[in-house]
Design an enzyme around this catalytic site. Structure first.
Site, short mmCIF file in Angstrom:
data_model
loop_
_atom_site.label_atom_id
_atom_site.label_comp_id
_atom_site.label_asym_id
_atom_site.label_seq_id
_atom_site.Cartn_x
_atom_site.Cartn_y
_atom_site.Cartn_z
N GLY A 22 0.80 -1.21 0.00
CA GLY A 22 0.00 0.00 0.00
C GLY A 22 0.84 1.27 0.00
O GLY A 22 2.06 1.25 0.17
N HIS A 23 0.17 2.40 -0.15
CA HIS A 23 0.83 3.69 -0.28
C HIS A 23 1.60 4.07 0.99
O HIS A 23 1.13 3.89 2.10
CB HIS A 23 -0.20 4.78 -0.61
CG HIS A 23 -1.35 4.83 0.36
ND1 HIS A 23 -1.30 5.54 1.54
CD2 HIS A 23 -2.57 4.26 0.32
CE1 HIS A 23 -2.45 5.41 2.18
NE2 HIS A 23 -3.24 4.63 1.46
N GLY A 24 2.81 4.56 0.79
CA GLY A 24 3.60 5.07 1.90
C GLY A 24 4.30 4.01 2.73
O GLY A 24 4.89 4.33 3.77
N GLY A 43 1.21 2.92 4.94
CA GLY A 43 2.08 3.37 6.02
C GLY A 43 2.74 2.28 6.84
O GLY A 43 3.32 2.57 7.89
#
Length: 348
Positions: A246-248, A266
């Protein structure tokens, strides 16, 4: 090649001398095979006890663990063998001497479309129907197989190999010696939406994805870019097929993520973290260096360095093993409870 010649080359490649080996009749080796099927003229290896019985029937040259009982057995059988601390590792080195993966010759297929601003390195190989948009940098000896698409501003490091139908989105950075397998998508938008009274408001994902050197990404895996900053995959990390990052997310060096694992936004993984198949990790969870999550675990809280966790929600592996043993006995325990209730005249 002769077994004796193989040992000489393996000593050079692995940078270690062999002090326990037998050439037997120094067989000519032509290929490799699993020990359960290996025959004369083939190289195989034995690791652990699962296939120890196969040593009795094989006629192949064998890379053995340095266990006295197996060495004695190989001697009695008249096999050619070498004994080492890590047989599988040495076998992985030996495979390079018998197998060379397909790689097209340098050149650009006439059906490829390359924007004039693209910077191409030396000896690149670009296959049919590849599309490379403006501002992309391609390093030396990069191989792009058929139908690869690279969006604007991305860069691909030297000696990386992108297999058919993978997509690299804008501003993504792929390091050197990376392998991106078919259907993988690197740097697409993260799942960013803000709830409003009128519905979901899209939050543009302005960040980027960075793959450090030596990263492998499996078939149909996805690595999302964040709204701000970057998603980073550490040097030498390996992702299996159908993995979602996922993002980050921030993955440390040398992690191994098995098939169908999913990381929410995250997530932070330390160095050498291992996630087995179908592990799920919730938003912003942190795992310390060399932590391990066994298959199908669900992680909702941080995991300390070196910890092994299992289950859903994940708990320490030792505790999970105890609770699993109890779970299997629940029908008998329930029956006993009903008998006690009946004896005491208690109602449900």
């Amino acid at each position: 090649m002769k077994f004796s010649e193989l040992l000489k080359q393996l000593e050079k490649l692995s940078d270690r001398p062999f002090d326990q080996f037998s050439l037997a009749d120094d067989p000519e080796l032509t290929t490799i095979a699993p020990i359960a099927q290996a025959q004369g003229g083939q190289l195989t290896y034995l690791e652990g006890d699962k296939f120890a019985d196969c040593l009795e029937s094989t006629r192949a040259a064998v890379i053995l663990p340095n266990r006295p009982e197996l060495i004695s057995q190989a001697r009695e059988l008249g096999l050619a063998w070498v004994a080492v601390q890590d047989p599988k590792m040495l076998f992985a080195v030996a495979v390079r001497l018998f197998y060379q993966p397909f790689k097209p010759k340098p050149g650009i297929h006439p059906s490829a479309w390359i924007d004039p601003t693209v910077q191409l390195g030396q000896e690149v190989s670009i296959g049919p129907h590849v599309a490379i948009y403006e501002g992309v940098t391609i390093g030396d000896r990069v191989c792009l197989m058929a139908n690869v698409v690279i969006y604007g501003g991305a860069s691909i490091g030297a000696d990386s190999w992108l297999h058919a139908n993978c997509t690299i989105h804008e501003r993504s950075i792929i390091g050197q010696h990376c392998i991106i397998h078919s259907g993988a998508v690197i740097g697409d938008e993260g799942f960013g939406f803000v709830p409003t009274a009128q519905g979901w408001q899209k939050l543009d994902q302005t960040g980027r994805v960075v793959l450090e050197d030596g990263v492998d990404v499996g078939v149909n895996s996805t690595i999302d870019r964040p709204a701000m900053g970057e998603t980073r995959i550490g040097r030498g990390t390996k992702l299996d097929n159908m993995v979602h990052i996922g993002h980050g997310c921030q993955l440390g060096e040398g992690c191994a993520i098995a098939a169908q694992a999913g990381l929410a936004g995250g997530v932070e993984l330390g160095k050498g973290v291992i996630l087995a198949g179908q592990v799920g990790v919730a938003n912003n969870v942190k795992m310390g260096d060399r932590a391990i999550a066994s298959s199908k675990s669900g992680l909702h809280s941080d995991v300390p360095a070196g910890e092994i966790v299992s289950g859903y929600p994940a708990i320490s592996n030792s505790r999970w093993l105890k609770t699993s043993a109890i779970y299997r006995r629940l029908p008998e325990m329930h029956k006993l409870l009903r008998q006690i209730q009946s004896h005491l005249g208690l109602k449900d």
